[in-house]
Design a protein around this motif. Structure first.
Motif, PDB file in Angstrom:
ATOM      1  N   SER A 162      10.938  -5.422   4.353  1.00  0.00           N
ATOM      2  CA  SER A 162       9.494  -5.650   4.397  1.00  0.00           C
ATOM      3  C   SER A 162       8.797  -4.959   3.231  1.00  0.00           C
ATOM      4  CB  SER A 162       8.956  -5.189   5.751  1.00  0.00           C
ATOM      5  OG  SER A 162       7.647  -5.625   5.974  1.00  0.00           O
ATOM      6  N   SER A 163       7.873  -4.017   3.484  1.00  0.00           N
ATOM      7  CA  SER A 163       7.242  -3.326   2.357  1.00  0.00           C
ATOM      8  C   SER A 163       8.270  -2.513   1.589  1.00  0.00           C
ATOM      9  CB  SER A 163       6.102  -2.425   2.844  1.00  0.00           C
ATOM     10  OG  SER A 163       6.575  -1.252   3.470  1.00  0.00           O
TER      11      SER A 163
ATOM     12  N   SER B 191      -5.503  -6.000  -1.482  1.00  0.00           N
ATOM     13  CA  SER B 191      -4.906  -6.016  -0.149  1.00  0.00           C
ATOM     14  C   SER B 191      -5.102  -7.359   0.539  1.00  0.00           C
ATOM     15  CB  SER B 191      -5.495  -4.894   0.702  1.00  0.00           C
ATOM     16  OG  SER B 191      -6.887  -5.017   0.812  1.00  0.00           O
TER      17      SER B 191
ATOM     18  N   TYR C 226      -0.558  -8.302  13.239  1.00  0.00           N
ATOM     19  CA  TYR C 226      -1.686  -7.590  12.647  1.00  0.00           C
ATOM     20  C   TYR C 226      -2.871  -7.498  13.598  1.00  0.00           C
ATOM     21  CZ  TYR C 226       0.352  -7.182   8.027  1.00  0.00           C
ATOM     22  OH  TYR C 226       1.149  -6.814   6.985  1.00  0.00           O
TER      23      TYR C 226
ATOM     24  N   CYS D 219       7.047  -1.155   6.828  1.00  0.00           N
ATOM     25  CA  CYS D 219       5.826  -0.704   7.487  1.00  0.00           C
ATOM     26  C   CYS D 219       6.125  -0.290   8.929  1.00  0.00           C
ATOM     27  CB  CYS D 219       4.782  -1.824   7.503  1.00  0.00           C
ATOM     28  SG  CYS D 219       4.254  -2.394   5.883  1.00  0.00           S
ATOM     29  N   GLN D 220       5.430   0.729   9.380  1.00  0.00           N
ATOM     30  CA  GLN D 220       5.539   1.246  10.749  1.00  0.00           C
ATOM     31  C   GLN D 220       6.905   1.842  11.068  1.00  0.00           C
ATOM     32  OE1 GLN D 220       4.021  -2.325  12.947  1.00  0.00           O
ATOM     33  NE2 GLN D 220       2.315  -0.984  13.494  1.00  0.00           N
TER      34      GLN D 220
ATOM     35  N   PRO E 273       1.695   6.639   7.887  1.00  0.00           N
ATOM     36  CA  PRO E 273       0.330   6.099   7.900  1.00  0.00           C
ATOM     37  C   PRO E 273      -0.690   7.119   7.392  1.00  0.00           C
ATOM     38  CG  PRO E 273       1.452   5.621   9.965  1.00  0.00           C
ATOM     39  CD  PRO E 273       2.309   6.602   9.227  1.00  0.00           C
TER      40      PRO E 273
ATOM     41  N   ASN F 237      -3.892   3.601   4.286  1.00  0.00           N
ATOM     42  CA  ASN F 237      -2.602   2.967   4.535  1.00  0.00           C
ATOM     43  C   ASN F 237      -2.283   3.085   6.021  1.00  0.00           C
ATOM     44  OD1 ASN F 237      -0.001   1.843   4.198  1.00  0.00           O
ATOM     45  ND2 ASN F 237       0.895   3.839   3.720  1.00  0.00           N
TER      46      ASN F 237
ATOM     47  N   ARG G  83      -0.849   1.351   8.329  1.00  0.00           N
ATOM     48  CA  ARG G  83       0.415   0.907   8.922  1.00  0.00           C
ATOM     49  C   ARG G  83       1.629   1.599   8.309  1.00  0.00           C
ATOM     50  NH1 ARG G  83       0.550  -3.841  11.780  1.00  0.00           N
ATOM     51  NH2 ARG G  83       2.495  -4.512  10.834  1.00  0.00           N
TER      52      ARG G  83
ATOM     53  N   CYS H 246       2.817   1.569   5.154  1.00  0.00           N
ATOM     54  CA  CYS H 246       3.581   0.696   4.261  1.00  0.00           C
ATOM     55  C   CYS H 246       3.782   1.379   2.904  1.00  0.00           C
ATOM     56  CB  CYS H 246       2.842  -0.624   4.035  1.00  0.00           C
ATOM     57  SG  CYS H 246       2.470  -1.563   5.531  1.00  0.00           S
ATOM     58  N   TRP H 247       4.784   0.960   2.191  1.00  0.00           N
ATOM     59  CA  TRP H 247       4.922   1.370   0.797  1.00  0.00           C
ATOM     60  C   TRP H 247       3.871   0.645  -0.032  1.00  0.00           C
ATOM     61  CZ3 TRP H 247       7.950   5.316  -0.795  1.00  0.00           C
ATOM     62  CH2 TRP H 247       8.901   5.786   0.103  1.00  0.00           C
TER      63      TRP H 247
END
Length: 379
Positions: A55-56, A90, A104, A292-293, A327, A334, A336, A338-339
């Protein structure tokens, strides 16, 4: 549009929130963290490394593969967008590069809130990369011809769509990378493993830590394609070889400019897997980047302990570095964890696209960690 406001806030926050007003909070957060040692010097071979992510984390992996193409020999992308997809916004990241999933908001946002969806213009991303290289903001793109690339996206994935995967392939093909056939297992947006007792893999519910029991060793599939390792060459991970380390000494917003981990939405600690056979030196390094997360304690532990990397590391004398973001609800924004693949981390320039170029804060910090592993004991 909600993400447009987030983007505007990201660009204005440095003007309205004095950095020194956050020093006390940063100090308190750092002071309560569990003490950890820096990365040990183990004389690893870091001239050429491999990277992968989910993901990210996949977005960060592809950014590293391009911005540090002189150091990255192989990259594995699991359910991630192409290099430079967000173009510093974003809204573009969520609306165009992703599929605006139910994760989301719990429902699909109407078009009047999001604006029109646009296709991912791979040609534009390719042209942007060429401009960066011409301006010496990334190394020559000729390096990508020597890079092995593996791309995977689950057929049940509702977060990263096929258009993103196609754009990833188009990008690498444009520069002659050694691209393996697209891997499309029947899984949702998660890290598939062949371990039992983990989260569901049917796509009907979200696995909270995104490390799932799918009957598939996706990391093994990746290593098989990138390095030719047979499925029979997987070992047994040793719990004592997975260690927590202090990320703080390696965090920089630009070369030589130290920052706190929190300033980059990075955690105080990360994990590293060092097989006992690597204590004498001479091992390769792989950077495994969570999504993310997955930066919270439980999910990060699942990713680094159960994701499937360590079994392969044990057999092939591979050090696995697990950097970590968390987070951040204010500065940077940021929520969530994420990178940074759209431009939230602070940079020492006015370039809104600096997050994808050589020396970007999070990439620089990761490469500092990699370099630390190359040091000889006693240094």
């Amino acid at each position: 549009m909600i993400y447009a406001f987030h983007y505007l806030f990201r660009r204005l926050e440095a003007l309205v929130i004095p950095r020194n007003s956050l020093l006390l909070a940063t100090f308190l957060i750092s002071a309560t963290a569990v003490a950890a040692e820096p990365l040990p010097p183990v004389s690893a071979h870091t001239e050429r490394i491999s990277v992968s992510g989910l993901s990210s984390g996949a977005a960060m992996a592809t950014q590293l593969s391009v911005a540090y193409s002189d150091r990255v020999a192989a990259v594995g992308m699991m359910a991630g967008p192409p290099y430079g997809c967000a173009q510093g916004a974003s809204r573009t990241a969520v609306i165009n590069c992703l599929t605006m999933p139910i994760e989301y908001f719990g429902f699909e946002l109407p078009a009047w809130m999001t604006g029109p969806r646009e296709n991912i213009a791979a040609d534009a991303l390719i042209a942007s990369a060429r401009r960066y290289a011409q301006a010496k903001q990334i190394p020559t793109l000729e390096n990508l011809k020597q890079q092995k690339v593996w791309v995977s996206r689950g057929r049940l994935d509702k977060t990263v769509g096929p258009k993103a995967t196609q754009a990833v392939q188009d990008f690498y093909q444009a520069f002659g990378a050694q691209l393996t056939p697209l891997d499309e297992p029947p899984v949702p947006h998660t890290l598939p493993t062949d371990k039992t007792g983990l989260g569901a893999c049917d796509g009907k519910q979200i696995d909270a830590d995104y490390v799932s029991s799918c009957g598939i060793d996706n990391v093994g599939r990746m290593f098989g394609h990138l390095f030719g390792w047979p499925a029979s060459a997987r070992g047994n991970a040793q719990a004592a070889s997975l260690k927590t380390f202090d990320q703080s000494p390696y965090i920089e917003s630009s070369p030589g400019k130290k920052r706190s981990p929190e300033a980059l939405s990075m955690a105080t600690t990360g994990h590293v897997y060092i097989p006992a056979s690597c204590a004498a030196g001479g091992c390769q390094v792989h950077v495994a980047i969570h999504g993310c997360q997955q930066g919270n304690d439980a999910a990060f532990d699942a990713y680094s302990r159960l994701g499937g990397y360590n079994e392969w590391a044990e057999t092939h004398r591979l050090i696995v570095l697990y950097p970590r973001v968390i987070p951040s609800s204010l500065s940077p924004y940021n929520p969530r964890g994420c990178w940074d693949w759209w431009g939230y981390s602070p940079v020492d320039s006015s370039d809104l696209l600096a997050y994808a170029k050589r020396g970007a804060p999070q990439m620089l910090s990761i490469m500092n960690m990699v370099q630390a592993l190359s040091l000889k004991p006693g240094n």
